[in-house]
Design an enzyme around this catalytic site. Structure first.
Site, short mmCIF file in Angstrom:
data_model
loop_
_atom_site.label_atom_id
_atom_site.label_comp_id
_atom_site.label_asym_id
_atom_site.label_seq_id
_atom_site.Cartn_x
_atom_site.Cartn_y
_atom_site.Cartn_z
CE LYS A 79 -3.98 1.81 2.60
NZ LYS A 79 -4.85 1.55 3.77
CB SER A 154 -8.04 3.43 2.82
OG SER A 154 -7.22 2.86 3.83
CB SER A 178 -8.31 0.40 5.79
OG SER A 178 -8.97 1.57 6.15
#
Length: 500
Positions: A79, A154, A178
């Site tokens: 990420k 996210s 997330s």
């Protein structure tokens, strides 16, 4: 069989056996990204040349016997809020669009020490603020099961990349669900460890008391192996926990006889989609048939989790994001009329609407006259939520719940109503407030063919119990590959998912 169709552990074994090389695996991952990512937008940055050079070095160490770990030679993505030395790290924001970190996050470093090759950085909601991966400066991520839908957020880029087989596994971060929520939307497995298990050093902070790094993979075994590689006590992180037992793969046992599983009634009431409810309860029944003891109970305080979470997370975000002022690094507005004008314009132009909304909310609840009314009250609520979980875990080994109230919504649907988007985190945020571990495992598809995930929650430092339960459930059904991953090849089928 395609190398990217294998699980990370299968690929690791194949490379160790000399049946494939790390270079071949990385090249296939890069080819998949090039083929699919123009449509999916999973990756913000890919450095293929550096990844192939790294793969050559890793392969030499494997061939010499120096690297014999289960993940050596396996390609992964991380990420884009995890710092990577010399490789752009943006947090999905204009304000960091050209930022090159001078160091690598501890979790990524430990992964690379195990022989994993990072091939790219994944797209995400800006500064991890969002539940759909649509707030990124670099455009929205699309769900590979249906590109008209969001992948969740996210960590949507990481989950979508795993589902589309652009990598073997990914790292994400989980502040309020997330990892677990997008894993549910994308039909993959995602694990959020106990707070402090994985070092946050090098993770660009959103909510420091809530953030935790974790793995996203095709199955539970991969998640356990990756967590084993990245878990560590780190003196550079003051919240890092010194754990004696990080042998998570030892929990991969198909035996839940006598395991006490609590099902919170509060999580199965109004607002939960009927198809999601049916799939999750079917997963519970599958565990009962394997010998687990199931019981419904009242968890309480569920309705207070969302407001408490957003007050605390926004307050911490307003503090953490104060460092992005255009002075030392990041975007700096041009032709400013003095220092204060530069601050204001750099932040106004560099941050997106959702980040500004949360900074303003956080600044408000921390301001004089409102601190006691909002922030202090949220902290007290957080303590009460932890006590409610403590009472539950005095009776149960694992709590079983939905990961999200619905399957993946359509693109542009959630951003029209931010409050509705916030309420979509109702089943995940309590886990972060209490610092607990949680895992999402695919448990079916809705009538539109979109994935549904079941969430298993454990007490602090009890990852082995949720891994054991998740692994046992995984064996009860047939794994379903994302349509964008291509047709199922002979031998590629694994036991891992039930269909509604």
């Amino acid at each position: 069989m395609s190398l990217m169709s294998m699980t990370a552990l299968e690929l690791g074994r194949t490379i160790q056996a000399g049946e494939a090389s790390a270079v071949e695996a990385v090249r296939e991952a890069l080819d998949r990204i090039q083929k699919l990512d123009r449509e999916l937008n999973c990756c913000v940055t890919v450095d293929g040349e550096a990844a192939l050079k790294k793969a050559e070095q890793v392969q030499k160490r494997i061939s010499s016997g120096e690297l014999a770990g289960p993940l050596a030679g396996v390609p992964a993505v991380v990420k884009d809020n995890l710092c990577t030395e010399g490789l752009r790290t943006t947090c999905g924001s204009k304000i960091l669009k050209d930022f090159l970190p001078p160091y690598t996050a501890e979790a990524v470093k430990r992964m690379e020490d195990a022989g994993v090759i990072v091939v790219g950085k994944t797209n995400m909601d800006e500064f991890a603020m969002g539940s759909t991966s649509e707030t990124s400066y670099f455009g929205p991520v699309k769900n590979p099961w249906n590109t008209e839908h969001v992948p969740g957020g996210s960590s949507g880029g990481s989950c979508a990349a795993v589902a589309a087989e652009e990598c073997s596994f990914a790292l994400g971060s989980d502040t309020g669900g997330s990892i677990r929520q997008p894993s549910s939307f994308c039909g993959v497995t995602g694990l959020k460890p106990t707070y402090g298990t994985v070092s946050r050093y090098g993770l660009i902070a959103y909510g420091s008391s809530l953030d935790q790094i974790g793995p996203v993979a095709k199955d539970v075994s991969d998640c356990a192996a990756v967590l084993e590689a990245i878990a560590s006590h780190d003196p550079k992180d003051s919240t890092s926990a010194a754990r004696e037992d990080c042998d998570f793969t030892s929990a991969l046992v198909d035996d839940v006889r006598g395991l006490r599983i609590g099902i919170p009634k509060d999580y199965f009431g109004e607002g939960l989609d009927g198809e999601v409810k049916a799939a999750v309860l079917r997963a519970a029944e599958a565990l009962r048939e394997k010998g687990a003891v199931l019981e419904e109970f009242d968890l309480s305080l569920v309705e207070y989790a969302i407001p408490a979470y957003y007050v605390i997370a926004s307050a911490e975000a307003s503090s953490n994001l104060a460092r992005f002022d255009g002075v030392k690094y990041g975007y700096c507005a041009k032709d400013c009329g003095g220092l204060h004008d530069m601050y204001k314009r750099s932040r106004s132009e560099g941050f997106g609407p959702e980040v500004k909304r949360r900074i303003m909310l956080g600044s408000f609840v921390l301001s004089s006259g409102y601190y006691d009314a909002y922030y202090l009250k949220a902290l007290k609520t957080k303590a009460l939520i932890k006590q409610a979980f403590d009472r539950a875990f005095s009776r149960y080994d694992v709590i079983l719940a939905p990961a999200a109230p619905t399957t993946a919504p359509r693109l542009n649907e959630s951003l029209q109503d931010p409050v509705k988007m916030y309420l979509g985190d109702i089943y995940t945020v309590s886990v972060n407030l209490a610092g607990l571990p949680g895992i999402t495992v695919p448990c079916g598809l809705d009538r539109s063919g979109l994935p549904i995930g079941v969430q298993l929650i454990g007490d602090c430092f009890m990852e082995k119990k949720i891994i054991r339960a998740a692994y046992a459930y995984e064996t009860t059904g047939e794994y379903r590959r994302c349509p964008m991953a291509g047709p199922q090849e002979e031998g590629a089928c694994r036991k891992n998912e039930q269909t509604v």
